[in-house]
Motif scaffolding. Structure first.
Motif, PDB file in Angstrom:
ATOM      1  N   VAL A   1      15.395   3.183  13.212  1.00  9.27           N
ATOM      2  CA  VAL A   1      16.515   2.295  13.557  1.00  9.27           C
ATOM      3  C   VAL A   1      15.910   1.479  12.644  1.00  9.27           C
ATOM      4  O   VAL A   1      14.866   1.110  12.495  1.00  9.27           O
ATOM      5  N   ASP A   2      16.408   0.595  12.218  1.00  9.17           N
ATOM      6  CA  ASP A   2      16.569  -0.499  11.515  1.00  9.17           C
ATOM      7  C   ASP A   2      16.067  -2.231  11.830  1.00  9.17           C
ATOM      8  O   ASP A   2      15.979  -1.869  12.773  1.00  9.17           O
ATOM      9  N   PRO A   3      14.719  -2.044  10.870  1.00 11.96           N
ATOM     10  CA  PRO A   3      14.104  -2.810  11.915  1.00 11.96           C
ATOM     11  C   PRO A   3      14.843  -4.336  12.262  1.00 11.96           C
ATOM     12  O   PRO A   3      14.062  -5.173  13.382  1.00 11.96           O
ATOM     13  N   GLU A   4      16.179  -4.938  11.250  1.00  8.51           N
ATOM     14  CA  GLU A   4      16.948  -5.849  11.438  1.00  8.51           C
ATOM     15  C   GLU A   4      17.421  -5.528  13.143  1.00  8.51           C
ATOM     16  O   GLU A   4      18.276  -6.787  13.675  1.00  8.51           O
TER      17      GLU A   4
ATOM     18  N   VAL B   1       8.964   0.081  12.512  1.00 11.54           N
ATOM     19  CA  VAL B   1       8.453  -0.226  10.988  1.00 11.54           C
ATOM     20  C   VAL B   1       7.468   0.119  10.598  1.00 11.54           C
ATOM     21  O   VAL B   1       6.670   1.058  12.075  1.00 11.54           O
ATOM     22  N   PRO B   2       6.838   0.915   9.592  1.00 18.81           N
ATOM     23  CA  PRO B   2       5.977   1.746   9.485  1.00 18.81           C
ATOM     24  C   PRO B   2       4.799   0.870   9.999  1.00 18.81           C
ATOM     25  O   PRO B   2       4.375  -0.082  10.014  1.00 18.81           O
ATOM     26  N   ALA B   3       3.467   1.435  10.210  1.00 17.03           N
ATOM     27  CA  ALA B   3       1.912   1.501  11.420  1.00 17.03           C
ATOM     28  C   ALA B   3       1.212   0.214  10.241  1.00 17.03           C
ATOM     29  O   ALA B   3       0.609  -0.386  10.363  1.00 17.03           O
ATOM     30  N   TRP B   4       1.430   1.162   9.163  1.00 13.28           N
ATOM     31  CA  TRP B   4       0.570   0.103   7.998  1.00 13.28           C
ATOM     32  C   TRP B   4       1.733  -1.319   7.502  1.00 13.28           C
ATOM     33  O   TRP B   4       0.732  -2.488   6.966  1.00 13.28           O
ATOM     34  N   GLY B   5       2.980  -1.581   8.412  1.00 11.39           N
ATOM     35  CA  GLY B   5       3.281  -2.743   8.122  1.00 11.39           C
ATOM     36  C   GLY B   5       3.276  -3.719   9.376  1.00 11.39           C
ATOM     37  O   GLY B   5       4.208  -4.943   9.149  1.00 11.39           O
ATOM     38  N   GLN B   6       2.716  -3.511  10.765  1.00  5.70           N
ATOM     39  CA  GLN B   6       2.738  -4.264  11.349  1.00  5.70           C
ATOM     40  C   GLN B   6       1.408  -5.163  11.888  1.00  5.70           C
ATOM     41  O   GLN B   6       0.292  -4.476  10.995  1.00  5.70           O
ATOM     42  N   ARG B   7       1.412  -5.855  12.503  1.00  7.30           N
ATOM     43  CA  ARG B   7       0.459  -6.920  12.918  1.00  7.30           C
ATOM     44  C   ARG B   7      -0.273  -6.301  13.513  1.00  7.30           C
ATOM     45  O   ARG B   7      -1.754  -6.574  13.025  1.00  7.30           O
ATOM     46  N   ARG B   8      -0.484  -5.339  14.478  1.00 10.51           N
ATOM     47  CA  ARG B   8      -1.401  -4.351  15.352  1.00 10.51           C
ATOM     48  C   ARG B   8      -0.599  -3.409  15.548  1.00 10.51           C
ATOM     49  O   ARG B   8       0.625  -3.025  15.928  1.00 10.51           O
TER      50      ARG B   8
END
Length: 345
Positions: free
Chosen positions: A175-178, A266-273
């Motif tokens: 699913v697209d983040p947007e 969103v990939p885990a490395w791109g998340q705030r947590r």
């Protein structure tokens, strides 16, 4: 068939379904006691008050651990490489080619050497070699809590984003983040806000599918599965369909699947947590809801914090004005939830 005739045919079929839905609900009085009994059973019984157990009293560590498998990993890196685990070997993939590999368990220095060789600045291979080796050796622990303490614990520890991403598995990541931003009006890189935003979005755009529930009760308990009544009430329940058709009826697995897609957009490395979603099955109550995990280091020790949320309850309780009695509903690490199986999807 002309376009006009086809449109009329579709309208007629939709009309038949709507009439069937209204008739089913209008005539449900004959099975009202059955439906009420099932509802009471699903909400109140089997959580340890009279019989059964619940999340707070269960041995959750053993249950969650049953399907934890480091071989699930297939995690993207920011530069386009992928990290994958197969047959106890960590592979760094460049397209279809193997750029490097490390047999697990191994010393983290072997992963660091690969990071240096391939120019990975954040040390993803070193992190995964260290963490997946500890998982294979059993050197880790779980920490279960409600939502806010879960995120507070993640905030206070050293995040292990690449390991968190590797435990996601190959599903619920298309699913697209947007799409998530448009549906829940939140930043999809912030899982804490995503979990909150989904509550309001599900309440605004969907409802618990009572008609399908009644149809299922009749199908299972009166007709004993000889006729598929549920099929007449299923409608598309992806994010776009729900957003475009306010009031879409949804069931527990649909709420759960959408929440996993939102957490993994969103990939885990791109998340705030960094977060990984889990699918929690309660076979006793025929219910499905969402687990949320992360991987962190605390004083060097590997810890997997986990919390639980239930969007079926948050929407159902709001629909029927029960939040004052039963609470907001989204919190699931409580005495009104139990687990039979937990999947790392």
């Amino acid at each position: 068939m002309s376009g006009e005739e086809e449109s009329r045919s579709v309208r007629d079929r939709v009309g038949d379904v709507e009439i069937t839905r209204r008739r089913l609900l209008a005539g449900a009085g004959g099975v009202g006691a059955l439906g009420a009994g099932k509802a009471v059973d699903n909400v109140l019984i089997g959580y340890g008050v009279v019989v059964g157990t619940n999340l707070v009293t269960q041995d959750l560590a053993a249950l969650v651990d049953e399907r934890l498998d480091p071989s699930l990993g297939d995690s993207p890196l920011p530069d386009g490489h992928r990290l994958a685990v197969d047959d106890a070997t960590l592979f760094v993939m460049d397209g279809d080619e193997v750029a490097a590999s490390v047999a697990l368990p191994a010393d983290p220095s072997e992963g660091a050497a690969v990071d240096d060789e391939l120019g990975f600045a954040d040390g993803p291979v070193e992190q995964l070699v260290a963490d997946l080796s500890d998982i294979r050796r059993g050197n880790y622990e779980y920490a279960f809590s409600k939502r806010d303490p879960f995120f507070e614990r993640v905030d206070a520890a050293e995040p292990r984003a690449y390991t968190t991403g590797a435990l996601r598995g190959p599903y619920y990541d298309d699913v697209d983040p947007e799409t998530i931003r448009a549906f829940a009006d939140v930043d999809p890189t912030r899982p804490r806000e995503v979990l909150r935003g989904l509550v309001d979005a599900f309440r605004e755009h969907s409802s618990y599918d009572v008609a399908r529930y009644v149809a299922g009760s009749i199908e299972d308990n009166v007709l004993f599965g000889t006729v598929d009544l549920r099929q007449h009430f299923r409608t598309p329940a992806n994010f776009d369909a729900v957003r475009e058709d306010d009031g879409t009826g949804m069931f527990c697995w649909e709420f759960t699947n959408r929440s996993l897609e939102a957490l993994h957009a969103v990939p885990a490395w791109g998340q705030r947590r960094p977060a990984v979603g889990l699918k929690v099955i309660d076979e006793r109550h025929k219910h499905v809801y969402t687990g949320v995990g992360s991987v962190v280091r605390e004083d060097g020790d590997l810890v997997i914090p986990v919390t639980f949320v239930d969007y079926t309850h948050s929407t159902l309780y709001d629909d029927f004005y029960m939040t004052g009695l039963l609470g907001e509903g989204v919190e699931a690490y409580n005495e009104r939830h139990r687990a039979t199986d937990v999947y790392w999807p």
